[in-house]
Design an enzyme around this catalytic site. Structure first.
Site, PDB file in Angstrom:
ATOM      1  N   ASP A  16      45.370  -9.747  88.953  1.00 20.12           N
ATOM      2  CA  ASP A  16      45.895 -10.400  87.751  1.00 20.12           C
ATOM      3  C   ASP A  16      45.665  -9.466  86.574  1.00 20.12           C
ATOM      4  OD1 ASP A  16      46.842 -12.188  85.956  1.00 20.12           O
ATOM      5  OD2 ASP A  16      45.238 -13.673  86.205  1.00 20.12           O
ATOM      6  N   ASP A 110      52.876 -10.206  86.094  1.00 16.32           N
ATOM      7  CA  ASP A 110      51.511  -9.699  85.936  1.00 16.32           C
ATOM      8  C   ASP A 110      50.523 -10.150  87.006  1.00 16.32           C
ATOM      9  OD1 ASP A 110      51.582 -12.279  85.065  1.00 16.32           O
ATOM     10  OD2 ASP A 110      50.135 -11.975  83.456  1.00 16.32           O
ATOM     11  N   GLU A 111      50.968 -10.848  88.022  1.00 15.37           N
ATOM     12  CA  GLU A 111      50.035 -11.134  89.107  1.00 15.37           C
ATOM     13  C   GLU A 111      50.704 -11.072  90.459  1.00 15.37           C
ATOM     14  OE1 GLU A 111      48.439 -15.137  89.018  1.00 15.37           O
ATOM     15  OE2 GLU A 111      49.703 -15.690  87.340  1.00 15.37           O
TER      16      GLU A 111
END
EC number: 2.7.7.7
Lengths: 368, 372
Positions: A16, A110-111
């Protein structure tokens, strides 16, 4: 009942990025480093997409309205979102992941989940791999990331939040049950505000409390999710890391600077939304059959109306016409704050689901 | 009962009436022609219960009588004779004897009373149409009528009479034709749905014929009378779909193109289209109409370009080539206009020229959605 011991052990990493959008902005613009910034939410009514850690200290959170954020942090700097740039960086990061495994399931820009049970480096320690991946992201992209490492996606996800930012947390197989028992119910992935409230009412505050409940009890209270909670607190979460996660729907929406009261004024907005949706559909080169119009009223109640066509559409003109039809279908209950159009029933379903994909065209009929 | 009649004169009428008779009948009496003799006038009828048609022939006789004669046998025999007088004599043993120049033939007959009675219309309304005009109205519309047993109303042609004009409509839910004559009118408003079979008979009899046809109708039947012939048909029961509602009102995209070129290109290109969808793709931009088709399964592909006159946004729209060809083929114009709004809305095809005074034709065709 499945037991944790019977399940083949997997090694899952959840990576993350730390305050991703805000960090990208600070990376590209050194003047912003060390300052409280918010990405998006600059207008009078928008919400924040991301806040830098400096801003978070003041209690600024993502999804908070810009107005409220400014109240919390007077020096907050608002920055415009630049999705193309975030996408670009996200791509670089994903390329790093693929050096380790092909089993990468991106959740958003973003993860991502990585299954490193079998990895390209032949490395036995997932923790060390996570360390290496985070280091490479920092060296090659210049951003920090946090990671959670454990036996399933659920625990990995919870763990990545543990030592955030720029840290990682491993929950070893033998620690799993203790870790879950001690976990605050609010931290359970899939438990939002509403469910947490409900759990509290039932006297469930930690994983331990949850584990004490019978399956029947949970099924009765939480319906389909009951089984999920029951399993997950026992360390059972079989969901695989799916490399090609397929979107189920694609949508676009817009919040207006002033509440709109008449359909006439909404048509122009709808036209823009349809155009944006068409652009997104083109990006993924997909089309869909079900068009849903979302109407959020000034009192924040939301209504959806949908229509399923017998054929796939991706063209703006058709999306707009259908959305217009849906808009006029029923009288509006109140002034409108947001309109959105989404397309579901996409033509991305693979052969296993529908063999009739070969039917490439549909003869239309008069609407008698 | 005895009468003398010309062989070719009788054959000519029986062949027309024979069109009414079904190939297989549940009621055996329907395999016969009904002969009703009243001195020098012989009325011959044929029926399939839904449609009954009769003609009055002049014969040489001073007798009366009612008999039903096997249709197939009689037609097959008459076809073989050169023009000559034939004598029909009813014998005592339930046979009728036909005498020609060549010899004698005996045919068993049934009692004329067994033949279903022709419906008489109570309190009919009526109007008159020139035969050829009616035949044209039928031939312009009937091809668009459906065959769906589940929607019987769409298997016929909708007649809409008013004091202003007469309108004929046919549709199968994919294509629709509306044919209007402003130069003819009815005394009052009336609407009914005629089945296809009697219309096809009328079309072939009346094409090119300037005879006045009297049309009488009530709620359940319609009768067409001309010269010595009468056709009574039961109407299709039910409500015709509100076709006006599906004719798009705003069609900003207008294509004008030479009909023959468009038709020939469509025919050629359609050979290459998918054999189940028959899909043609029209791409129109500027002054160019691009017609293409492909059959991915066999890697067949064709594309043609036509000059056209086009006003509107660039558009890509798919049509079933069979529908398009049928429609273009049914128009006589040199130039046609195709109006469109969106790729999922009906296209409207109209002739630019070649219409008679008072004649209007509007054709609609629903697109095939292109999935690409």
């Amino acid at each position: 009942m499945t037991d944790l011991k019977d399940i083949p052990l997997r090694k899952i990493i959840h990576v993350d990025m730390d305050a991703f959008y805000a960090s990208v902005e600070q990376l590209d613009n050194p003047d912003l480093r060390g300052l409280p910034i918010a990405v998006g939410g600059g207008g009078t009514r928008g919400v924040i997409s991301a806040a830098s850690y400096e801003a978070r200290k003041f209690g600024v959170r993502s999804a908070m309205s810009g107005v409220l954020a400014r109240q919390k942090c007077r020096d907050l700097i608002f920055v415009k979102t630049r999705f193309d740039r975030y996408k670009e960086i996200s791509k670089q990061i994903r390329a790093i992941f693929f050096d380790y495994t092909d089993l990468v399931e991106p959740l958003s820009l973003d993860e991502a989940y990585l299954d490193v049970t079998q990895n390209k480096k032949g490395h036995p320690s997932a923790s060390m791999l996570a360390e290496e991946i985070r280091q490479r992201i920092f060296d090659e992209v210049g951003l920090t990331a946090s990671a959670g490492i454990s036996i399933n996606k659920f625990i990995a996800k919870v763990a990545s939040d543990y030592n955030k930012p720029n840290g990682q947390k491993t929950v070893n197989p033998e620690e799993v049950l203790d870790f879950l028992e001690a976990l605050d119910i609010r931290k359970f992935y899939g438990v939002g505000k509403v469910t947490a409230e409900k759990m509290y009412q039932l006297g469930i505050f930690t994983g331990k409390d949850l584990k004490d409940q019978t399956l029947d009890f949970l099924n009765e209270r939480f319906g389909k999710s009951g089984q999920f909670y029951y399993n997950v607190v026992r360390g059972i979460h079989l969901s695989e890391v799916k490399p090609n996660r397929i979107a189920k729907s694609v949508g676009a929406e817009r919040t207006f600077s002033n509440n709109l009261t008449s359909e006439i004024f909404m048509l122009e907005k709808l036209d823009h939304i349809a155009e944006e949706l068409e652009r997104r559909l083109k990006n993924y080169s997909i089309a869909g059959k079900t068009i849903t119009l979302k109407i959020k009223y000034s009192d924040f109640t939301t209504q959806t109306r949908s229509k399923t066509l017998s054929y796939f559409v991706s063209a703006k003109s058709l999306i707009f016409e259908t959305a217009k039809e849906l808009l006029y279908q029923e009288k509006l209950k109140n002034s409108v704050r947001l309109l959105g159009i989404s397309l579901a029933n996409l033509n991305t379903k693979k052969g296993t689901e529908k063999p009739d994909k070969k039917v490439v065209s549909v003869q239309l009929k008069f609407d008698f | 009962m005895k009468f003398i009649v010309s062989s070719t004169y009788l054959l000519k009428h029986l062949q027309v009436l024979g069109g009414v008779i079904n190939n297989s009948n549940t009621l055996p009496i329907l395999d016969n022609f009904l002969f009703e003799l009243d001195n020098s006038s012989l009325k011959v009828s044929a029926s399939d219960l839904e449609t009954t048609m009769s003609s009055v022939l002049e014969v040489e006789s001073d007798a009366t009588g009612n008999i039903a004669v096997p249709a197939r046998l009689l037609l097959d025999t008459l076809k073989t004779f050169p023009e000559q007088p034939l004598t029909f004599v009813v014998q005592d043993n339930n046979t009728i004897e036909i005498s020609s120049n060549h010899g004698k033939y005996a045919v068993a007959y049934a009692d004329g009373a067994e033949f279903p009675k022709t419906v008489t219309l109570d309190n009919p309304s009526s109007t008159t149409i020139v035969g050829d005009v009616l035949a044209t109205a039928i031939s312009k519309t009937i091809f668009a009528a459906g065959n769906d047993d589940l929607r019987p109303v769409m298997s016929g042609v909708f007649f809409q009479f008013s004091p202003q004009n007469l309108t004929f409509v046919a549709t199968d839910a994919h294509k629709l034709v509306k044919y209007t004559r402003d130069d003819i009118a009815a005394s009052e408003v009336a609407e009914f749905i005629m089945p296809k079979k009697p219309l096809n008979l009328l079309k072939s009899i009346l094409a090119g014929n300037d005879v006045e046809v009297k049309v009488e109708y009530n709620d359940s039947n319609c009768k067409f009378s001309f010269e010595n012939t009468e056709l009574v048909s039961r109407l299709i029961d039910g409500k015709y779909p509100n076709y006006e509602a599906v004719i798009p009102k705003e069609n900003p995209n207008k294509l004008t193109v030479e009909r023959n070129q468009f038709l020939n290109s469509s025919r050629r290109v359609s050979i290459f289209s998918n054999k189940t969808t028959h899909q043609l793709r029209l791409k129109i931009a500027g002054a160019e109409l691009n017609i293409s088709a492909e059959d991915i399964d066999y890697s067949n592909k064709a594309e043609e370009r036509l000059n056209c006159d086009y006003q509107g946004d660039d558009i890509q729209i798919g049509f079933n080539s069979r529908f398009l060809i049928e429609m273009l083929n049914n128009l006589n114009a040199n130039d046609v206009q195709l109006e469109m709004s969106l790729p999922n809305r009906a296209g409207i095809l109209t002739p630019i020229d070649g219409l008679d005074e008072g004649e209007q034709i509007t054709m609609l065709v629903m697109p095939v959605m292109l999935n690409n």
